[in-house]
Design a protein around this motif. Structure first.
Motif, short mmCIF file in Angstrom:
data_model
loop_
_atom_site.label_atom_id
_atom_site.label_comp_id
_atom_site.label_asym_id
_atom_site.label_seq_id
_atom_site.Cartn_x
_atom_site.Cartn_y
_atom_site.Cartn_z
N SER A 1 -33.21 -7.85 -36.02
CA SER A 1 -31.80 -7.63 -35.72
C SER A 1 -31.01 -7.67 -37.02
O SER A 1 -31.39 -8.35 -37.98
N PRO A 2 -29.89 -6.95 -37.08
CA PRO A 2 -29.08 -6.93 -38.30
C PRO A 2 -28.57 -8.31 -38.67
O PRO A 2 -28.12 -9.08 -37.82
N PHE B 1 -26.87 0.56 -42.85
CA PHE B 1 -27.67 0.57 -44.08
C PHE B 1 -28.38 -0.77 -44.28
O PHE B 1 -28.05 -1.78 -43.65
N ILE B 2 -29.35 -0.75 -45.19
CA ILE B 2 -30.02 -1.96 -45.63
C ILE B 2 -29.77 -2.11 -47.12
O ILE B 2 -29.43 -1.14 -47.80
N SER C 1 -23.99 -2.68 -40.42
CA SER C 1 -23.37 -1.48 -39.89
C SER C 1 -21.86 -1.67 -40.00
O SER C 1 -21.32 -2.66 -39.50
N ILE C 2 -21.19 -0.75 -40.68
CA ILE C 2 -19.74 -0.90 -40.88
C ILE C 2 -19.03 0.40 -40.48
O ILE C 2 -19.61 1.49 -40.49
N GLN C 3 -17.77 0.24 -40.11
CA GLN C 3 -16.94 1.39 -39.73
C GLN C 3 -15.49 1.15 -40.14
O GLN C 3 -14.57 1.36 -39.39
N SER C 4 -15.35 0.70 -41.38
CA SER C 4 -14.01 0.40 -41.88
C SER C 4 -13.90 0.85 -43.32
O SER C 4 -14.81 0.64 -44.13
N ALA C 5 -12.78 1.46 -43.64
CA ALA C 5 -12.54 1.90 -45.01
C ALA C 5 -12.37 0.72 -45.96
O ALA C 5 -12.33 0.90 -47.18
N SER D 1 -28.51 5.20 -40.75
CA SER D 1 -27.83 6.18 -39.89
C SER D 1 -26.38 6.26 -40.32
O SER D 1 -25.88 5.41 -41.06
N GLY D 2 -25.68 7.28 -39.82
CA GLY D 2 -24.32 7.50 -40.29
C GLY D 2 -24.33 8.02 -41.72
O GLY D 2 -25.31 8.61 -42.17
#
Length: 297
Positions: free
Chosen positions: A8-9, A102-103, A34-38, A60-61
């Motif tokens: 798990s992350p 990402f890793i 996993s991120i989704q913020s500028a 991914s992404g």
């Protein structure tokens, strides 16, 4: 991948009491995120961990890295290997369609710098790894032993990181030579030379067997191989000669002929350039670590 279903992350950091920079590679941190913020944006010239090496790879992404004022996309299977500080800037683009997964590994130690400089000089900072690549498998081995097995021993972790470094170096070398291995003309020429090294082959004969002109064959080798055609042939001949010196009682004259050299003096000159001794000296020399065969890569 079955391995990922067992993980798990998360992220893990390691600190030591020693203030001086060790010559050996050690792991400062490792993670899967996993991120989704500028807000995720790193100017590497301003990071607070100077002297470290950052490896990061997209699962991914998509992320971005700015190199010389130009932005490069980092889709799945791509990433970077960079020194801190340096002039790069990596970040998440706000209008991306999906999170950037990402890793990463953060390494320190003088050996880490030597490795990075050697790899970056020809390949980086952007790197590419397919899903079954050995360096990626090695990363997950490190991550699994830390996250699932509770590994904390810094020496054992360093051993695993060195294994990752060796896997990465081998992977990049294999990629650089892959066009050679897949090029049917070069493969045919190499096979012909390996099987007929004892004959007085000329470049024209080798090229003719491969179905191309000698000039085109030389251009192919120059583009795709680390060796010129005749150097490849010389190495196969020298390998055979070194083995025969240890395993037969042939005279030097007969041995030179059997290994494709047209004169004893030329054979002696070429042999000395590889071993820094004459064929007779090599035959009679008592080796500290005896071996019957030797191969040149």
């Amino acid at each position: 991948m079955r391995l990922l279903t067992m993980l798990s992350p998360s992220s893990y950091a390691f600190r030591t009491m020693e203030e001086t920079l060790s010559p050996f590679i050690s792991l400062a941190s490792i993670g899967w995120n996993s991120i989704q913020s500028a807000d995720y944006s790193f100017d590497v010239s301003k990071r607070s961990d100077p002297g470290h090496i950052i490896f990061q790879l997209t699962l991914s992404g998509e992320g971005r890295i700015r190199i010389d004022e130009r932005s490069h996309k980092l889709p799945a299977g791509s990433g970077f290997l960079i020194k801190v500080p340096s002039s790069f800037h990596y970040y998440y683009e706000q209008d991306s369609a999906e999170p950037w997964e990402f890793i990463w590994m953060n390494l320190k130690g003088q050996d880490a710098h030597l490795f990075c400089e050697r790899l970056v000089s020809s390949q980086a900072p952007i790197i590419h790894l397919h899903s079954q690549a050995e360096p990626l498998q090695q990363f997950w081995k490190i991550y699994r032993e830390i996250s699932n097995e509770g590994l904390r021993d810094s020496r054992r972790i360093s051993v695993l990181v060195y294994e990752w470094v060796l896997a990465m170096a081998a992977y990049e070398k294999d990629k650089s030579l892959s066009t050679n291995r897949m090029n049917p003309t070069i493969l045919l020429a190499e096979k012909f030379m390996s099987e007929n090294y004892e004959k007085g082959l000329t470049l024209e004969e080798i090229a003719g067997y491969a179905g191309v002109s000698k000039h085109y064959l030389c251009r192919l080798f120059q583009k795709h191989s680390e060796l010129a055609p005749m150097e490849y042939l010389r190495r196969r001949r020298i390998e055979a000669a070194a083995s025969s010196l240890r395993n037969t009682d042939w005279s030097i004259h007969k041995l030179a002929q059997q290994c494709g050299f047209d004169s004893v003096s030329y054979f002696g000159k070429i042999f000395r350039s590889y071993f820094n001794m004459s064929p007779s000296e090599y035959r009679n020399k008592e080796l500290e670590f005896p071996y019957k065969n030797i191969y040149f890569d």
